[in-house]
Design an enzyme around this catalytic site. Structure first.
Site, PDB file in Angstrom:
ATOM      1  N   MET A  48      -8.355   1.539   1.883  1.00  0.00           N
ATOM      2  CA  MET A  48      -7.511   1.085   0.750  1.00  0.00           C
ATOM      3  C   MET A  48      -8.459   0.443  -0.039  1.00  0.00           C
ATOM      4  SD  MET A  48      -4.845   2.101   1.306  1.00  0.00           S
ATOM      5  CE  MET A  48      -3.932   1.327   0.182  1.00  0.00           C
ATOM      6  N   ASP A  61     -17.910  -6.012   1.737  1.00  0.00           N
ATOM      7  CA  ASP A  61     -17.881  -5.649   3.101  1.00  0.00           C
ATOM      8  C   ASP A  61     -19.033  -6.252   3.887  1.00  0.00           C
ATOM      9  OD1 ASP A  61     -16.997  -4.476   5.563  1.00  0.00           O
ATOM     10  OD2 ASP A  61     -15.741  -3.226   4.363  1.00  0.00           O
ATOM     11  N   VAL A  70      -8.669  -6.074   3.415  1.00  0.00           N
ATOM     12  CA  VAL A  70      -9.273  -6.200   4.744  1.00  0.00           C
ATOM     13  C   VAL A  70      -8.196  -5.645   5.869  1.00  0.00           C
ATOM     14  CG1 VAL A  70     -10.678  -7.950   4.399  1.00  0.00           C
ATOM     15  CG2 VAL A  70      -8.488  -8.507   5.629  1.00  0.00           C
ATOM     16  N   GLU A  75      -5.031  -4.998   8.448  1.00  0.00           N
ATOM     17  CA  GLU A  75      -3.543  -5.426   8.447  1.00  0.00           C
ATOM     18  C   GLU A  75      -3.341  -6.592   9.540  1.00  0.00           C
ATOM     19  OE1 GLU A  75       0.193  -5.402   6.187  1.00  0.00           O
ATOM     20  OE2 GLU A  75      -1.753  -5.269   5.828  1.00  0.00           O
ATOM     21  N   LYS A 107      -6.562 -11.984   7.379  1.00  0.00           N
ATOM     22  CA  LYS A 107      -6.206 -11.886   5.970  1.00  0.00           C
ATOM     23  C   LYS A 107      -6.122 -13.509   5.341  1.00  0.00           C
ATOM     24  CE  LYS A 107      -3.841  -7.545   5.254  1.00  0.00           C
ATOM     25  NZ  LYS A 107      -4.561  -7.098   4.044  1.00  0.00           N
ATOM     26  N   SER A 158       0.856  -4.286   3.727  1.00  0.00           N
ATOM     27  CA  SER A 158       1.996  -3.167   3.822  1.00  0.00           C
ATOM     28  C   SER A 158       3.372  -3.850   4.453  1.00  0.00           C
ATOM     29  CB  SER A 158       1.774  -2.153   4.802  1.00  0.00           C
ATOM     30  OG  SER A 158       1.465  -2.636   6.045  1.00  0.00           O
ATOM     31  N   HIS A 165       1.300  -4.090  -2.595  1.00  0.00           N
ATOM     32  CA  HIS A 165       1.307  -2.980  -1.669  1.00  0.00           C
ATOM     33  C   HIS A 165       0.832  -1.499  -2.364  1.00  0.00           C
ATOM     34  CE1 HIS A 165       3.270  -0.499   1.726  1.00  0.00           C
ATOM     35  NE2 HIS A 165       2.049  -0.220   1.840  1.00  0.00           N
ATOM     36  N   ASN A 194      -1.197   4.698   0.170  1.00  0.00           N
ATOM     37  CA  ASN A 194      -2.372   5.506   0.405  1.00  0.00           C
ATOM     38  C   ASN A 194      -1.994   6.976   0.155  1.00  0.00           C
ATOM     39  OD1 ASN A 194      -4.872   6.286   1.448  1.00  0.00           O
ATOM     40  ND2 ASN A 194      -4.012   6.004   3.591  1.00  0.00           N
TER      41      ASN A 194
END
Length: 284
Positions: free
Chosen positions: A14, A33, A87, A89, A94, A116, A137, A140
């Site tokens: 994502m 990252d 990052v 889910e 988060k 999501s 959201h 993808n």
């Protein structure tokens, strides 16, 4: 947002897709990252996806591409005008990342959780300024799908919504605003359908191919639920279903055994080469 500079946290599927959308529309990105190896791989994927996005006409085919910087420290996003967290889910992860970033960026910087289905209300108590937190959201692949779900928390300010709407417009995305709730709209509808499709396959009623063919040919689904599951990632799907099950108590969200078996076997969909379908043959 005329001088936007976007911070993207997480160089996975994502995060790289979101970065492609931004730089393809002239918005510089700082991609963060945990390792240089992940960032090097992300740069390669961004280059490939950007070419694809231009061919598909979802980012401008002409004009300059904005700069993509990478970093392994969160401090790199301190000067950005908006930050998108992409990052894994997981609500705890988060919350931790968003909390740390909220103390690095200046007041007035929108903080976006790309989720999501995790309610924004669960995350807002971890940030310094809950009025600047909003959910988006991205679907993808994020670099191809031009509509997004925008989740306004109970404390999200009008100023934040205006800034985020402006950012999405610059990125060539149309946002549909919904109220905060577990799963929002898209995941609340899509995930149980995928789960039931997997149950049908497990029961021997039909093959994965037959389920998807029927959903495409009879009901107009563009790819079929199980090909969609492979694209999402079966591990991501199982995690999202558990999240919905825990927060709603609705048994239709309990991940079915076939889905869990595939995840345990490492058959996660396209990204692993095998899920409900075998992609290794295509790639070889």
């Amino acid at each position: 947002m005329e001088d936007a500079r976007l911070g993207v946290l997480g160089a996975g599927v994502m995060g790289t897709g979101i970065a492609v959308v931004a730089i393809g529309h002239g918005i510089p990105v700082v991609l963060v990252d945990v390792s240089e190896d992940r960032l090097a791989d992300a740069r390669r994927r961004v280059d490939t996806q950007l070419r694809h996005a231009r061919l598909m006409g979802v980012v401008p085919a002409e004009g300059p591409v904005a700069a993509l910087a990478t970093a392994t420290e969160l401090e790199a996003v301190a000067g950005t005008t908006a930050v998108i967290e992409a990052v894994t889910e997981d609500a705890e992860i988060k919350a931790k990342v968003l909390g740390e970033v909220s103390r690095l960026v200046k007041t007035g910087t929108p903080l976006v959780s790309n989720t999501s289905g995790i309610p924004i209300g669960e995350l807002e108590r971890f940030v310094d300024r809950s009025d600047e937190l909003v959910g988006i959201h991205f679907m993808n692949p994020a670099y191809l799908i031009t509509m997004v779900e925008v989740i306004r928390g109970d404390r999200t300010s009008d100023e934040t919504m205006t800034a985020v709407t402006g950012l999405l417009a610059r990125m060539g995305r149309r946002g549909i605003v919904v109220r905060d709730a577990p799963g929002f709209v898209t995941s609340r509808l899509l995930h149980p359908m995928i789960n039931e499709a997997a149950r049908i396959v497990a029961a021997g009623v039909a093959t994965a191919e037959s389920v998807d063919d029927l959903m495409r040919g009879c009901l107009g689904h563009p790819t079929g639920p199980l090909r969609t599951a492979d694209l999402i990632g079966l591990d991501n799907l199982a995690d999202a279903l558990r999240m919905l099950w825990e927060r709603t108590g609705n048994a239709s969200f309990q991940p079915c055994e076939l889905l869990l078996e595939k995840v345990a076997a490492g058959h996660l969909g396209r990204k692993s080469g095998k899920g409900f379908y075998d992609y290794e043959k295509v790639l070889s």
